[in-house]
Design a protein around this motif. Sequence first.
Motif, mmCIF file in Angstrom:
data_model
loop_
_atom_site.group_PDB
_atom_site.id
_atom_site.type_symbol
_atom_site.label_atom_id
_atom_site.label_comp_id
_atom_site.label_asym_id
_atom_site.label_seq_id
_atom_site.Cartn_x
_atom_site.Cartn_y
_atom_site.Cartn_z
ATOM 1 N N MET A 6 -0.651 1.088 9.357
ATOM 2 C CA MET A 6 0.614 -0.283 10.653
ATOM 3 C C MET A 6 0.110 -0.411 12.729
ATOM 4 O O MET A 6 0.954 -1.224 12.219
ATOM 5 N N TYR B 252 5.889 -3.030 16.792
ATOM 6 C CA TYR B 252 7.316 -3.744 17.171
ATOM 7 C C TYR B 252 6.297 -5.043 16.308
ATOM 8 O O TYR B 252 5.840 -5.256 15.519
ATOM 9 N N ASP C 191 13.131 -6.943 20.283
ATOM 10 C CA ASP C 191 13.968 -6.209 19.919
ATOM 11 C C ASP C 191 14.143 -4.543 20.567
ATOM 12 O O ASP C 191 13.258 -4.233 18.502
ATOM 13 N N PHE C 192 14.403 -3.741 20.796
ATOM 14 C CA PHE C 192 13.698 -2.051 19.932
ATOM 15 C C PHE C 192 15.371 -1.477 19.816
ATOM 16 O O PHE C 192 15.959 -1.931 20.139
ATOM 17 N N HIS D 16 17.195 4.838 19.332
ATOM 18 C CA HIS D 16 18.011 5.308 18.241
ATOM 19 C C HIS D 16 17.578 7.034 18.898
ATOM 20 O O HIS D 16 16.426 7.297 19.626
ATOM 21 N N THR E 169 15.932 -2.096 12.466
ATOM 22 C CA THR E 169 14.737 -2.067 12.873
ATOM 23 C C THR E 169 13.766 -3.666 12.559
ATOM 24 O O THR E 169 13.162 -3.490 13.378
#
Length: 305
Positions: free
Chosen positions: A1, A109, A124-125, A128, A186
């Motif tokens: 990732m 991200y 943009d996060f 949670h 997300t």
Amino acid sequence: MATEPATEPGAVADVGVGSADDPGIVAGQFRFFDAHVVRTHRLGPTLTRITFGGGQLAGFASGGRDQSFSLFLPRPGQPAPLLPDRTGDGWYRRWRLVPPEQQAVLRSYTVRAQRAEPAELDVDFALHGTGPDDPAGAAGPASRWAAQASPGDRVVLLGPAVADNRSVGFRPPPGTDWVLLAADETALPALGGILDWLPAGTKAKAWIEVPHAQDVQDLASAAEVEITWLVRGAEGPSGDGALADAVRAAELPPGVPYAWIAGESGAVKALRRHLVRERGFDRGNIEFSGYWRRGTSEEQLRAEA
Ligand SMILES: Cc1cc2nc3c(=O)[nH]c(=O)nc-3n(C[C@H](O)[C@H](O)[C@H](O)COP(=O)(O)OP(=O)(O)OC[C@H]3O[C@@H](n4cnc5c(N)ncnc54)[C@H](O)[C@@H]3O)c2cc1C
């Protein structure tokens, strides 16, 4: 990732190694960038926009669309993320050797927007587990960091040194008649980036699932886009099949489709299965990516991969 989006729901891509020609280049296409928080802006109950700046970002070559990158964050109490030696081959092995309580947090991200002069990136996060009523420990380290970020906070990005790079997943092939997009909160930044990029004349249908009505955003596009927002409510879990159910109930346009789906792994899987089995989409015309998996942290996903 770390350098490219996962292509299997819940899977993580390899972290690249350096090139012999330029020790600053990782996996042929990526580079480390030092950056800091310039400002933060709350977009709604779930999403917060963090703008990163720093001279090195002038060389960050975003390919637009769903361009993702690896973000290294400091552990609480550290002034900057700890990455012992990030040159060339072996940085990943060296990073992994750092004791976990000191090791920089590594998360994936998406670039929501990029500007030059000054060089800035908006990310943009989705927060949670950071609300006042959430149980202690519910948030992951990235969500916790984003909720408290303030100007000057230091981060490191591993991102594209060239615009045509493997961390752009959205690539409709020639002959595509229309585009199907589906995302949770997300992947909303990535979907927004795709809408920014789509040329005029493209037909697209988008489904976006968010926790709260106030998370709905105005999304601009030159394309002919029809967006359906799905608000699941504060208590509802994502990944319960709402995206697949909404697409199942929809009338889809005729012609050759290209689908891009990202979000919680289970939701992505369910929608992909529907498109292949019940709608007859060609598997090769579906780009799908599990951005996170319920009950599993990114470290755990990386360990599985
Ligand atoms: C290619 C790619 C691009 C991405 N782009 C973005 C982006 O632009 N913005 C963004 O917000 N996220 C994005 N993500 C998702 C993000 O990396 C994950 O949500 C990540 O797990 C967050 O890290 P954390 O430290 O907060 O939680 P972790 O420590 O990884 O996880 C802790 C716990 O929280 C759960 N969890 C993780 N994310 C969520 C969530 N959103 N809601 C509820 N529970 C969750 C996990 O299942 C786990 O149980 C992207 C992921 C990928 C693979």
